[in-house]
Enzyme design. Structure first.
Site, short mmCIF file in Angstrom:
data_model
loop_
_atom_site.label_atom_id
_atom_site.label_comp_id
_atom_site.label_asym_id
_atom_site.label_seq_id
_atom_site.Cartn_x
_atom_site.Cartn_y
_atom_site.Cartn_z
N ASN A 10 0.88 -1.17 0.00
CA ASN A 10 0.00 0.00 0.00
C ASN A 10 0.91 1.22 0.00
O ASN A 10 1.51 1.54 1.02
CB ASN A 10 -0.90 -0.02 1.24
CG ASN A 10 -1.70 1.26 1.38
OD1 ASN A 10 -1.76 2.07 0.45
ND2 ASN A 10 -2.33 1.44 2.53
N LYS A 12 0.10 4.27 -0.27
CA LYS A 12 -0.52 5.49 0.31
C LYS A 12 -0.30 6.66 -0.66
O LYS A 12 -0.32 6.45 -1.86
CB LYS A 12 0.03 5.74 1.72
CG LYS A 12 -0.05 4.46 2.57
CD LYS A 12 0.20 4.65 4.02
CE LYS A 12 0.02 3.30 4.73
NZ LYS A 12 0.15 3.40 6.17
N HIS A 96 -9.38 1.32 4.82
CA HIS A 96 -8.09 1.49 5.51
C HIS A 96 -8.27 2.44 6.70
O HIS A 96 -9.05 3.39 6.62
CB HIS A 96 -7.04 2.02 4.54
CG HIS A 96 -5.67 1.97 5.12
ND1 HIS A 96 -5.18 2.96 5.96
CD2 HIS A 96 -4.69 1.04 5.03
CE1 HIS A 96 -3.96 2.63 6.34
NE2 HIS A 96 -3.63 1.48 5.79
N GLU A 98 -6.59 4.82 7.71
CA GLU A 98 -6.36 6.24 7.39
C GLU A 98 -7.59 6.86 6.74
O GLU A 98 -7.85 8.05 6.91
CB GLU A 98 -5.11 6.38 6.52
CG GLU A 98 -3.85 6.17 7.35
CD GLU A 98 -2.67 5.59 6.59
OE1 GLU A 98 -2.67 5.63 5.34
OE2 GLU A 98 -1.76 5.06 7.25
N GLU A 168 -5.05 -4.73 10.57
CA GLU A 168 -4.02 -3.70 10.77
C GLU A 168 -4.28 -2.96 12.07
O GLU A 168 -5.10 -2.03 12.11
CB GLU A 168 -4.05 -2.70 9.61
CG GLU A 168 -3.78 -3.31 8.26
CD GLU A 168 -3.18 -2.29 7.29
OE1 GLU A 168 -2.12 -2.59 6.72
OE2 GLU A 168 -3.75 -1.20 7.12
N GLY A 174 2.94 2.53 10.72
CA GLY A 174 3.90 3.61 10.56
C GLY A 174 4.62 3.98 11.86
O GLY A 174 5.25 5.03 11.94
N SER A 214 3.82 -1.91 10.23
CA SER A 214 5.27 -1.98 10.39
C SER A 214 5.87 -3.33 10.00
O SER A 214 6.79 -3.82 10.66
CB SER A 214 5.66 -1.59 11.82
OG SER A 214 5.28 -0.25 12.08
N GLY A 236 5.16 1.63 4.49
CA GLY A 236 6.47 2.25 4.31
C GLY A 236 7.51 1.37 3.64
O GLY A 236 8.21 1.81 2.72
P1 13P Z 1 3.30 0.60 7.56
O1 13P Z 1 3.81 -0.68 6.96
O2 13P Z 1 4.01 1.81 7.06
O3 13P Z 1 3.22 0.52 9.05
O4 13P Z 1 1.80 0.78 7.05
C1 13P Z 1 0.91 -0.28 7.18
C2 13P Z 1 -0.32 0.03 6.40
O5 13P Z 1 -1.08 0.92 6.75
C3 13P Z 1 -0.58 -0.74 5.18
O6 13P Z 1 -1.87 -0.52 4.71
#
Ligand code: 13P
Length: 250
Positions: A10, A12, A96, A98, A168, A174, A214, A236
């Protein structure tokens, strides 16, 4: 039969089309011939045509990070499932954290988006997970049950066919804090239980549940070793071709 794992990226709101082209130029040779698992990359909307064109003929599927539930209409700034299919997307992330956090998306919006994706023949990756306060208050299972019940509402097992769920935990996204494989497994069992209630045991037994939060090359192996963990949704660490390739090859 063991469930085939899915390693999904992802991105983002990162990378433009030329950075997308560069990513695939470097990433594809690193994972070529790696057909043990399914690999999916979900870039921003504007990168989709480039990603699809560049990944053509490889074992990497391309997905979007969101969709609108209507087929078309006066919905400024939105993109429908039919549009995603037309450019060559096969997957789409739904709900998601976010989107929930910054754009007010509810569980019920997730449900209509899930229906639209399934109806169109896209493979949805539905995200669920608790925030830190909920975990600390001992509410994780309740939250996961609520999110799953609402997301799966009034969808038949026949229609749900391609569903993938991603657990998640929001506190792990993150932050560099990863859920332990055992803790993730416990959450996955709750999700699987809800899937069994909604779609039956056989469906639940075959449902792929990914872990996200993460995931890095260093922890991918131990997470993927868990029987309950059917893959990863990576933020990330998926932006760098070498690091995502290392995760794919955990
Ligand atoms: P990170 O791997 O950056 O923690 O993000 C996870 C995520 O939100 C994947 O959708």
């Amino acid at each position: 039969m063991p469930r085939k794992k899915v390693l999904a990226a992802n991105w983002k709101m990162y990378k433009n089309p030329s950075q997308t082209r560069d990513f695939f130029r470097d990433f594809l040779p690193l994972i070529s011939g790696n057909d043990r698992d399914e690999i999916v990359v979900c870039p921003p909307y504007v990168d989709l045509p480039t990603a699809i064109e560049t990944a053509k003929g490889s074992n990497v599927a391309i997905g979007a990070q969101n969709l609108h539930w209507e087929k078309e209409g006066a919905f400024t700034g939105e993109i429908s499932a039919a549009m995603l299919l037309d450019v060559g997307c096969t997957h789409v992330i739904i709900g998601h954290s976010e989107r929930r956090q910054h754009f007010g998306e509810s569980d019920d919006v997730g449900n209509v988006k899930l229906k639209a994706a399934l109806e169109a023949g896209l493979t949805p990756i539905v995200c669920v997970g608790e925030v830190l306060e909920e975990r600390e208050a001992g509410l994780t299972e309740d939250v996961l049950r609520r999110q799953c019940t609402r997301a799966f509402y009034s969808i038949s097992a026949r229609k749900a066919g391609k569903l993938i769920v991603a657990y998640e935990p929001v506190w792990a996204i993150g932050t560099g804090k990863t859920a332990t494989p055992q803790l993730a497994s416990q959450a996955h069992l709750v999700v699987r239980g809800e899937a069994a209630k909604a779609f039956g045991k056989e469906f639940a037994d075959n449902l792929r549940i990914l872990y996200g939060g993460s995931v890095k090359p260093e922890n991918a192996k131990s997470l993927m070793a868990e029987e309950e963990i059917d893959g990863a949704l990576v933020g990330g660490a998926s932006l760098d071709p070498k690091s995502f390739a290392a995760i794919v090859k955990y």
